[in-house]
Design a protein around this motif. Structure first.
Motif: not given
Length: 469
Positions: A66-74
């Motif tokens: 999930i952390g990587q998903q958030i990073i990917d959004r930005y």
């Protein structure tokens, strides 16, 4: 100087970031930019705030994913504007550090996770603006002195904040840069991060507009204006070009959801005009919300709205009006259950209490009714769970005679029964209680009568009363 706020749908991706840049270039009076976390890019997408909540609750491999998903959004937005890896790294590091950071307790931990949606988006927007030739800097709420109460996920701003903002205003006027401020959160006097209620970026914008003495607070969202009725209920309703603060508050209560319900209060206190505009159509004038003495109504009513979140408790007891302390006994029961009520219309022998249905869990309701029955011994006790409230609002009604008759006539013609009616002392709003199933028809009929748009509704037979005792 203007304070301008962009919602999550206005900052969902690089395309919308580009729209924001153009809007800021159009008016140099727009000096303070308040941002929400990125919203949904499409119907199947997730808001970043929701991802952060999941991130806070997850563990191990799931949490890292999930952390990587958030990073990917930005990262997706940063890449589109050629933000370098070195510039982006501090943002990614903040996300990765959250799970191992110590917090005051679980509630404060959740507040910090949620707040990073706005915090990182503001940092990213400041980077992007500088690459596009607009001098900007990220300004944290701590730097501005936004001080709030100790409730970690439902904080309210403290008065000393406005003293701090008066000082910040002088710095802003002396500095030739855009200030990019994350919405939704502030800090306690001891330095702990706390968030406002959900949707609280609107609150931040209004606080800054008041405290920085802005000439206008522009709230950019995904609609061209506020409409005289819900477009999902009335086809092509008339846009509202100008309305008063009081009209907005009254209509928000019954379901106008463009504004967070609490967000308008700091602007009212500071007498700052508010303009609701569309990020996708920034040249459209939008809706201006102003003090009452500037509203100049052009219609008898400004808008009609309905909300279906209510329920009602009806009590009948002969000579109820002569029994001293009857209402007090009832309120004490509600106090024990931590339940507040919305309205309490009464007669000689009866009393109706209207609640926000969301306040009373289904498993609590039977116990509440049993306690009321045992304590008050009513002749009749009914729980009506299909209750809706309509608000008909307009500064133009203030000195007009016969408005209530005009509102009720089409409802009576179509056999829509009125359960309750109340007109406030200001005479700019009329509240009507109807059955939930009839609420949308009632809105259409009232709108049609005042705005002259035809609506085809069959004449109804009188509705059967459905109650649960």
């Amino acid at each position: 100087m203007k304070v301008i706020k962009f919602g999550g749908s206005s900052l969902a991706d690089a395309t919308h970031f580009n729209d924001v840049i153009q809007i800021l270039q159009m008016d140099r009076q727009r000096r303070v930019v308040v941002v929400s976390a990125p919203g949904k890019r499409n119907e199947n997408d997730e808001k970043v705030t929701d991802l952060l909540i999941d991130y806070a609750r997850a563990h191990g491999k799931t949490q890292r994913s999930i952390g990587q998903q958030i990073i990917d959004r930005y990262q997706e937005i940063a890449t589109a504007f050629d933000i370098s890896a070195a510039q982006f790294k501090p943002l990614a590091d903040q996300i990765l550090a959250l799970p191992t950071t110590s917090f005051r307790g679980p509630a404060f931990r959740m507040a910090a996770f949620k707040a990073h949606g706005e915090k990182l988006n503001a940092q990213l927007l400041a980077l992007v603006l500088n690459t596009q030739g607009l001098a900007a800097r990220y300004v944290d709420p701590h730097e501005l002195g936004l001080i709030a109460t100790q409730e970690p996920n439902n904080a309210t701003i403290l008065a000393q904040t406005y003293t701090h903002l008066a000082v910040a205003r002088q710095e802003l006027l002396a500095e030739d840069k855009l200030w990019v401020v994350p919405g939704f959160f502030a800090y306690t006097t001891s330095g702990h991060l706390v968030t406002f209620s959900r949707g609280g970026s609107d609150i931040t914008g209004a606080i800054l507009a008041r405290g920085l003495h802005a000439t206008e607070y522009e709230n950019f969202t995904d609609v061209d204006s506020i409409y005289a009725a819900n477009p999902n209920v009335v086809a092509n309703p008339a846009p509202i070009t100008k309305m008063s603060y009081v009209e907005m508050r009254e209509l928000s209560y019954a379901g106008f959801s463009v504004f967070h319900d609490e967000a308008i209060i700091p602007a009212i206190e500071g007498q700052v005009p508010i303009c609701v505009k569309n990020t996708n159509h920034p040249s459209v004038p939008g809706t201006l919300i102003v003090p009452t003495n500037q509203s100049q109504p052009k219609r008898l009513i400004t808008g009609v709205a309905s909300s279906k979140r209510f329920a009602a408790l009806y009590l009948h007891r002969y000579l109820l009006n002569r029994e001293v302390g009857f209402t007090l006994k009832l309120l004490k029961i509600l106090f024990r259950y931590h339940i507040s009520y919305e309205h309490m219309p009464s007669g000689i022998d009866d009393l109706t209490i209207i609640f926000d249905r969301n306040q009373i869990p289904a498993d609590v309701l039977p116990h509440l009714l049993a306690d009321i029955k045992e304590t008050l011994q009513p002749d009749r006790l009914q729980w009506i769970d299909d209750y809706a409230i309509l608000m008909v609002v307009g500064e133009g009604m203030r000195n007009q005679v016969g408005v209530i008759d005009r509102i009720l006539h089409p409802l009576a013609t179509h056999h829509i029964g009125v359960q309750m009616i109340n007109q406030g002392a200001s005479r700019i709003s009329i509240m009507i209680g109807v059955r939930e199933a009839q609420a949308d028809d009632a809105v259409r009929l009232i709108y049609n009568d005042f705005f002259n748009q035809p609506v085809s509704l069959p004449l109804r037979q009188p509705a059967q009363e459905v109650t649960h005792g």
